[in-house]
Design an enzyme around this catalytic site. Sequence first.
Site, PDB file in Angstrom:
ATOM      1  N   CYS A   1       2.136  29.555 -20.329  1.00 24.72           N
ATOM      2  CA  CYS A   1       1.638  30.466 -19.163  1.00 24.72           C
ATOM      3  C   CYS A   1       1.720  29.603 -17.791  1.00 24.72           C
ATOM      4  O   CYS A   1       2.125  30.292 -16.814  1.00 24.72           O
ATOM      5  CB  CYS A   1       0.392  30.975 -19.500  1.00 24.72           C
ATOM      6  SG  CYS A   1      -0.917  29.901 -19.975  1.00 24.72           S
TER       7      CYS A   1
ATOM      8  N   HIS B   1       3.194  37.192 -17.061  1.00 28.41           N
ATOM      9  CA  HIS B   1       2.570  36.206 -17.922  1.00 28.41           C
ATOM     10  C   HIS B   1       3.335  35.835 -19.136  1.00 28.41           C
ATOM     11  O   HIS B   1       4.329  36.314 -19.604  1.00 28.41           O
ATOM     12  CB  HIS B   1       0.968  36.714 -18.298  1.00 28.41           C
ATOM     13  CG  HIS B   1       1.159  37.925 -19.182  1.00 28.41           C
ATOM     14  ND1 HIS B   1       0.001  38.069 -20.304  1.00 28.41           N
ATOM     15  CD2 HIS B   1       1.909  38.938 -19.195  1.00 28.41           C
ATOM     16  CE1 HIS B   1       0.414  39.227 -20.810  1.00 28.41           C
ATOM     17  NE2 HIS B   1       1.325  39.852 -20.247  1.00 28.41           N
TER      18      HIS B   1
ATOM     19  N   HIS C   1      -5.560  31.351 -20.325  1.00 31.55           N
ATOM     20  CA  HIS C   1      -4.610  31.902 -19.774  1.00 31.55           C
ATOM     21  C   HIS C   1      -4.328  32.351 -18.434  1.00 31.55           C
ATOM     22  O   HIS C   1      -5.246  32.684 -17.799  1.00 31.55           O
ATOM     23  CB  HIS C   1      -4.287  33.409 -20.822  1.00 31.55           C
ATOM     24  CG  HIS C   1      -3.301  34.123 -20.931  1.00 31.55           C
ATOM     25  ND1 HIS C   1      -1.970  33.556 -20.945  1.00 31.55           N
ATOM     26  CD2 HIS C   1      -2.800  35.437 -20.425  1.00 31.55           C
ATOM     27  CE1 HIS C   1      -0.965  34.621 -20.632  1.00 31.55           C
ATOM     28  NE2 HIS C   1      -1.490  35.530 -20.437  1.00 31.55           N
TER      29      HIS C   1
ATOM     30  N   HIS D   1      15.229  19.247 -36.239  1.00 30.31           N
ATOM     31  CA  HIS D   1      14.964  20.769 -36.601  1.00 30.31           C
ATOM     32  C   HIS D   1      14.777  20.802 -38.051  1.00 30.31           C
ATOM     33  O   HIS D   1      15.858  21.130 -38.773  1.00 30.31           O
ATOM     34  CB  HIS D   1      16.083  21.630 -35.917  1.00 30.31           C
ATOM     35  CG  HIS D   1      15.808  21.842 -34.348  1.00 30.31           C
ATOM     36  ND1 HIS D   1      16.851  22.602 -33.696  1.00 30.31           N
ATOM     37  CD2 HIS D   1      15.254  21.413 -33.507  1.00 30.31           C
ATOM     38  CE1 HIS D   1      16.449  22.826 -32.523  1.00 30.31           C
ATOM     39  NE2 HIS D   1      15.463  21.730 -32.443  1.00 30.31           N
TER      40      HIS D   1
END
Length: 234
Positions: A126, A206, A194, A70
């Site tokens: 999504c 969504h 999407h 990270h």
Amino acid sequence: MKQRTIEAIRAHAAAEYPREACGLIVVERGRERYVPCRNAASGTEHFVLPAEDFAAAEDLGEVVAVVHSHPDAPAMASEADLVSCEASGMPWHILSWPADDLRTIEPSGYQAPLVGRQFAHGVLDCYTLVRDWYRIERAIALPDFPRRDDWWHQGEDLYMRHYAEAGFVAVSQDQPEQAGDVILMQLRSPVPNHAAVYLGGGHMLHHLHGRLSSRDVYGGYWQEITRCVLRYQG
């Protein structure tokens, strides 16, 4: 972990900085070693470890852990890290660099919530949300499909190419009617990129890039960019 393994991880994190470094810990002939892998992600906010790198590590010995760094961030596991750790079935070691803080997480049964989950393409996006809704609400396991970052701008039309393979049929261009209908939308893209699950009562579930997954009213702008409504047939 052996000290030499930790040193190898540190060296890889430093070499890849400011991008995330990723690799695998392998037991080869009874000895632990760190195998650096490529990060195939196009951006800097996550990592993608190529399948061929994983396969090459398996040829060396038994893969026992996943490692990644990270950069300029705490070693605390993200939601995507927790989900991916569960999927891998093995420990994950996270090194904050250059802070040099190493932490470990292990599979513990974690499941990301349907509403309020963080976005991470290919892990929590999504389509992942559609798959998770069907698994939780309908006990249906939809297939997953490999998808590279920004695939919709790379000449790939993944949703339209694979929806039949996943068990769906097109029922409308812009009008979901039943809970579970999947709405395909074209969001600043040359192809539908999407997806949302229609929940009934004018609401959809969504997950937009850069935002938390949410339950929103379907209509207006969302209906304007809708290109296809799918229904699961099995």
